[in-house]
Design an enzyme around this catalytic site. Structure first.
Site, PDB file in Angstrom:
ATOM      1  N   HIS A 157       4.040  74.001  49.662  1.00 40.27           N
ATOM      2  CA  HIS A 157       4.050  72.839  48.805  1.00 40.27           C
ATOM      3  C   HIS A 157       2.756  72.608  47.708  1.00 40.27           C
ATOM      4  O   HIS A 157       3.073  72.098  46.716  1.00 40.27           O
ATOM      5  CB  HIS A 157       4.059  71.547  49.638  1.00 40.27           C
TER       6      HIS A 157
ATOM      7  N   ASP B 175       6.596  76.018  55.312  1.00 42.50           N
ATOM      8  CA  ASP B 175       5.718  75.766  54.597  1.00 42.50           C
ATOM      9  C   ASP B 175       4.436  76.837  54.205  1.00 42.50           C
ATOM     10  O   ASP B 175       3.230  76.399  54.272  1.00 42.50           O
ATOM     11  CB  ASP B 175       4.939  74.364  55.069  1.00 42.50           C
TER      12      ASP B 175
ATOM     13  N   SER C 170      -4.813  71.367  52.173  1.00 37.25           N
ATOM     14  CA  SER C 170      -3.476  71.982  52.019  1.00 37.25           C
ATOM     15  C   SER C 170      -3.755  73.423  51.962  1.00 37.25           C
ATOM     16  O   SER C 170      -4.339  73.866  50.822  1.00 37.25           O
ATOM     17  CB  SER C 170      -2.465  71.526  51.069  1.00 37.25           C
TER      18      SER C 170
END
Length: 438
Positions: free
Chosen positions: A180, A210, A286
């Site tokens: 992402h 992911d 992230s």
């Protein structure tokens, strides 16, 4: 410690719009300017637990909290529906379109970055369980910080950019991060410890887990050490190092424990099995590492729980290294993860309270159908409500996930559909997730 790498003009500054350096402007396919844009802890908000409670998985924007009308995003022209006071749209379609408007993108992400001409020979390995000596927090930071990078990814034709964290997987420039972070982006820049930044090429990515792999033209980097997540226990130390909230807080280290193992998170009809941690992770973490007390990576942080109604602390998630190793090695060998079953739909729960309010069935609202899926070909449509799967009542996304997980590619599922007062049955063939991408 040399901090030059994050004190350059290439880093994101929250308070102002910043253009790309001149040399980046001259490149044909790279956006000419970047503005503030958070690439946060996962892509979408749509999860079973968030419909009425105001609880959601932390991602691009906050989910509206229908229990008190808190919109929780930047849509100032969108009404804040208040369930308690009856300030609800007359048409239930409007309610669900609003509820799932920021969570309706399929997890079959696309990444239009330039790819490597050859994937190379990276093979991700882990150390043996319980190898290494226990380190102090200071020793962990000194060991791991050189293996952490920033990632700035731009979307062609847009002025905003995503940014996050990455992990050095090899001395010659293989970088791990979350899908992402780079989703939809045509260009990515990686800044390494010591001050240099590099244009990145895409090796491959997997939307379902992911996990993504990038390659930069660098030598002599410090690769992280990976430990098997199968050796992790609840209560073990867990440390996160990443780049939350911009330049001012980069290379932030937070500590906590492993709070739960194999936590099942239903994400767009897919079940992610994650480590749960109390270590603080925030926007920008992230793709960064979750680290044990030996300075070894046990997971890649990608998700947290947030709430529009009340504070939620210390509920973060990480992709376990056992999953990461399997996915990365599959990407390196085949370019993608093949043989994984998918339906190609995005669903969210129609709770009993909402069903009673609007006089519609309790089930699963279909917010999106991938046009490459058999579900689309068989006539399943956004706005349908799935009430049964293979004859069994379904009210949570996990109900469909469990049915799908028992299937192989080519098997079929039978859905009972309610569509504006009419009931019908649709049989859908399970597809390989790679058939829905690109």
């Amino acid at each position: 410690m040399n901090k030059d790498w994050y004190e350059t003009d290439n880093w994101y500054a929250p308070a102002e719009d910043k253009p790309l350096p001149e040399e980046k402007k001259q490149s044909a396919k790279k956006p000419s300017a970047l503005r503030r844009a958070f690439s946060v802890l996962i892509v979408l908000l749509l999860l079973a637990s968030c419909t009425l409670s105001g609880i959601a998985i932390g991602m691009q924007r906050g989910l509206p909290d229908y229990s008190d009308g808190d919109v929780g995003d930047d849509s100032s022209d969108t009404p804040a529906y208040d369930f308690d006071s009856g300030n609800m749209p007359e048409d239930w379609h409007d309610f669900f379109e609003y509820l799932y408007r920021s969570g309706s993108t399929q997890s079959t992400a696309t990444v239009p970055m330039e790819t490597v001409s050859e994937r190379g020979s990276l093979k991700l390995d882990v150390v043996g369980e319980n190898e290494g000596e226990t380190l102090s927090y200071g020793e962990i930071y000194a060991k791991c910080a050189p293996s952490i990078v920033y990632i700035k990814a731009a979307v062609e034709g847009k002025t905003g950019y995503n940014w996050g964290t990455g992990i050095v997987a090899s001395s010659d420039g293989y970088i791990l991060t979350n899908t992402h972070v780079i989703e939809g982006c045509s260009y990515a820049e990686v800044g390494v410890y010591g001050g240099k930044s590099y244009d990145a090429l895409l090796v491959g990515y997997d939307a379902d887990t992911d996990v993504a792999v990038l390659k930069i033209d660098a030598k002599g980097l410090t690769p992280a050490s990976f430990a098997p997540s199968s050796g992790v226990s609840v209560g073990d130390a867990a440390i996160a190092i990443g780049n939350p909230l911009g330049e001012e807080y980069c290379l932030t280290m937070t500590d906590g424990i492993v709070s739960a193992l194999d936590r099942s998170v239903n994400y767009q009809g897919k079940t992610m099995r994650l480590l749960q941690t109390s270590a603080a992770i925030n926007e920008g973490n992230s793709g960064g590492p979750l680290i044990n007390d030996k300075g070894q990576v046990i997971g890649i942080t990608n998700m947290k729980i947030i709430s529009a109604a009340s504070g939620v602390e210390g509920i973060g998630f990480a992709i376990p290294t056992d999953t990461v190793v399997q996915v990365v090695n599959a990407i390196m060998e085949d370019g993608a993860v093949y043989g994984r079953a998918t339906i190609g739909i995005t669903v969210g729960p129609v709770t009993e309270e909402i069903a009673e309010y609007y006089g519609i069935p309790n089930g699963l609202y279909v917010s999106e159908v991938n046009e490459k899926s058999d579900a689309f070909r068989q006539g399943l449509c956004p706005g349908d409500i799935i009430t049964r799967v293979n004859g069994k009542r379904c009210t949570e996304t996990s109900d469909i996930a469990e049915a799908k997980n028992k299937c192989e590619v080519g098997d079929k599922l039978k859905f009972r559909i309610w569509r504006d007062g009419e009931t019908m049955d649709i049989t859908v063939r399970i597809m390989d997730s790679t058939d829905l991408t690109g």
